[in-house]
Design a protein around this motif. Structure first.
Motif, PDB file in Angstrom:
ATOM      1  N   MET A   1       0.666  -1.250   0.014  1.00 13.77           N
ATOM      2  CA  MET A   1       0.018  -0.002   0.047  1.00 13.77           C
ATOM      3  C   MET A   1       0.852   1.150   0.019  1.00 13.77           C
ATOM      4  SD  MET A   1      -3.336  -0.677   2.329  1.00 13.77           S
ATOM      5  CE  MET A   1      -2.463  -1.014   3.795  1.00 13.77           C
ATOM      6  N   THR A   2       0.472   2.544  -0.364  1.00 13.12           N
ATOM      7  CA  THR A   2       1.036   3.712  -0.539  1.00 13.12           C
ATOM      8  C   THR A   2       0.783   4.609   0.621  1.00 13.12           C
ATOM      9  OG1 THR A   2      -0.538   4.605  -2.000  1.00 13.12           O
ATOM     10  CG2 THR A   2       1.126   3.479  -3.035  1.00 13.12           C
ATOM     11  N   ASP A   3       1.418   5.416   0.985  1.00 15.51           N
ATOM     12  CA  ASP A   3       1.216   6.338   1.780  1.00 15.51           C
ATOM     13  C   ASP A   3      -0.012   7.447   1.490  1.00 15.51           C
ATOM     14  OD1 ASP A   3       3.026   5.191   3.600  1.00 15.51           O
ATOM     15  OD2 ASP A   3       4.530   6.398   3.161  1.00 15.51           O
ATOM     16  N   GLN A   4       0.148   7.513   0.360  1.00  5.96           N
ATOM     17  CA  GLN A   4      -1.034   8.688  -0.112  1.00  5.96           C
ATOM     18  C   GLN A   4      -2.179   7.834  -0.701  1.00  5.96           C
ATOM     19  OE1 GLN A   4       0.739  11.497  -2.800  1.00  5.96           O
ATOM     20  NE2 GLN A   4       1.372  12.783  -0.960  1.00  5.96           N
ATOM     21  N   THR A   5      -3.279   8.268  -0.587  1.00  9.38           N
ATOM     22  CA  THR A   5      -4.440   7.740  -1.094  1.00  9.38           C
ATOM     23  C   THR A   5      -4.570   8.044  -2.662  1.00  9.38           C
ATOM     24  OG1 THR A   5      -5.479   7.830   0.694  1.00  9.38           O
ATOM     25  CG2 THR A   5      -7.076   7.522  -1.052  1.00  9.38           C
ATOM     26  N   PRO A   6      -4.688   7.421  -3.664  1.00  7.05           N
ATOM     27  CA  PRO A   6      -4.925   7.727  -5.081  1.00  7.05           C
ATOM     28  C   PRO A   6      -6.149   8.550  -5.350  1.00  7.05           C
ATOM     29  CG  PRO A   6      -5.250   5.228  -4.813  1.00  7.05           C
ATOM     30  CD  PRO A   6      -4.846   5.911  -3.497  1.00  7.05           C
ATOM     31  N   ASP A   7      -6.105   9.372  -6.389  1.00  8.06           N
ATOM     32  CA  ASP A   7      -7.303  10.038  -6.755  1.00  8.06           C
ATOM     33  C   ASP A   7      -8.233   9.088  -7.395  1.00  8.06           C
ATOM     34  OD1 ASP A   7      -8.910  12.365  -7.132  1.00  8.06           O
ATOM     35  OD2 ASP A   7      -8.061  12.373  -9.284  1.00  8.06           O
ATOM     36  N   ARG A   8      -9.463   9.156  -7.331  1.00 10.66           N
ATOM     37  CA  ARG A   8     -10.475   8.357  -7.751  1.00 10.66           C
ATOM     38  C   ARG A   8     -10.394   8.168  -9.480  1.00 10.66           C
ATOM     39  NH1 ARG A   8     -15.724   8.840 -10.293  1.00 10.66           N
ATOM     40  NH2 ARG A   8     -17.030   6.847  -9.907  1.00 10.66           N
ATOM     41  N   ASP A   9      -9.811   9.165 -10.225  1.00 13.52           N
ATOM     42  CA  ASP A   9      -9.678   9.365 -11.529  1.00 13.52           C
ATOM     43  C   ASP A   9      -8.407   8.539 -11.972  1.00 13.52           C
ATOM     44  OD1 ASP A   9     -12.150  10.707 -12.009  1.00 13.52           O
ATOM     45  OD2 ASP A   9     -10.973  12.473 -11.886  1.00 13.52           O
ATOM     46  N   ALA A  10      -7.484   8.127 -11.079  1.00 15.81           N
ATOM     47  CA  ALA A  10      -6.330   7.687 -11.181  1.00 15.81           C
ATOM     48  C   ALA A  10      -6.422   5.919 -11.002  1.00 15.81           C
ATOM     49  CB  ALA A  10      -5.038   8.327 -10.493  1.00 15.81           C
ATOM     50  N   LEU A  11      -7.441   5.547 -10.467  1.00 17.27           N
ATOM     51  CA  LEU A  11      -7.521   4.272 -10.239  1.00 17.27           C
ATOM     52  C   LEU A  11      -7.491   3.359 -11.480  1.00 17.27           C
ATOM     53  CD1 LEU A  11     -10.522   4.457  -7.447  1.00 17.27           C
ATOM     54  CD2 LEU A  11      -7.788   3.923  -7.193  1.00 17.27           C
ATOM     55  N   PRO A  12      -6.852   2.090 -11.318  1.00 24.06           N
ATOM     56  CA  PRO A  12      -6.794   1.442 -12.421  1.00 24.06           C
ATOM     57  C   PRO A  12      -7.832   0.641 -13.006  1.00 24.06           C
ATOM     58  CG  PRO A  12      -5.773   0.196 -10.478  1.00 24.06           C
ATOM     59  CD  PRO A  12      -6.317   1.504 -10.128  1.00 24.06           C
TER      60      PRO A  12
END
Length: 116
Positions: A1-12
């Motif tokens: 997991m990453t420390d920062q939450t990804p943006d909704r538009d950047a999800l795979p």
């Protein structure tokens, strides 16, 4: 997991928030560990839905243990619901079945019941 939450538009997986659990389980089969980790981080920061986090963690464990990735495309937009059949409409008198009366239970004139 990453420390920062990804943006909704950047999800795979596009439209991730609206996928049913069963569809999500199939759509993530082609994702690598970092992509699944991004989805997991996003889910934990937003909805934190237990069934979804369980699906993501299970698949993440499988991938980290060497499971093969599917050749599918998780970003492909596919309908999640079956389309309405073409030409379907309300039942008309021409297409409905014959009228059926309910059985007359306990009525002495019912010939299907033996008289005592």
């Amino acid at each position: 997991m990453t420390d920062q939450t990804p943006d909704r538009d950047a999800l795979p997986v596009p439209d991730y928030d609206h996928l049913p659990t069963g569809s999500l389980a199939h759509r993530i089969r082609s994702l690598d560990a970092s992509e699944i980790g991004a989805l997991l981080a996003y889910e934990e920061a937003h909805g934190d839905r237990l069934p979804i986090t369980q699906v993501l963690r299970t698949r993440l464990d499988e991938v980290e243990s060497g499971a093969e990735l599917s050749s599918g495309d998780a970003s492909a937009v596919a309908p999640e619901l079956a389309p309405d059949p073409q030409g379907s409409g309300p039942v008309s008198p021409d297409t409905q079945g014959p009228v059926q009366n309910p059985p007359s239970q306990g009525v002495p004139t019912n010939p299907a019941q033996p008289r005592r």
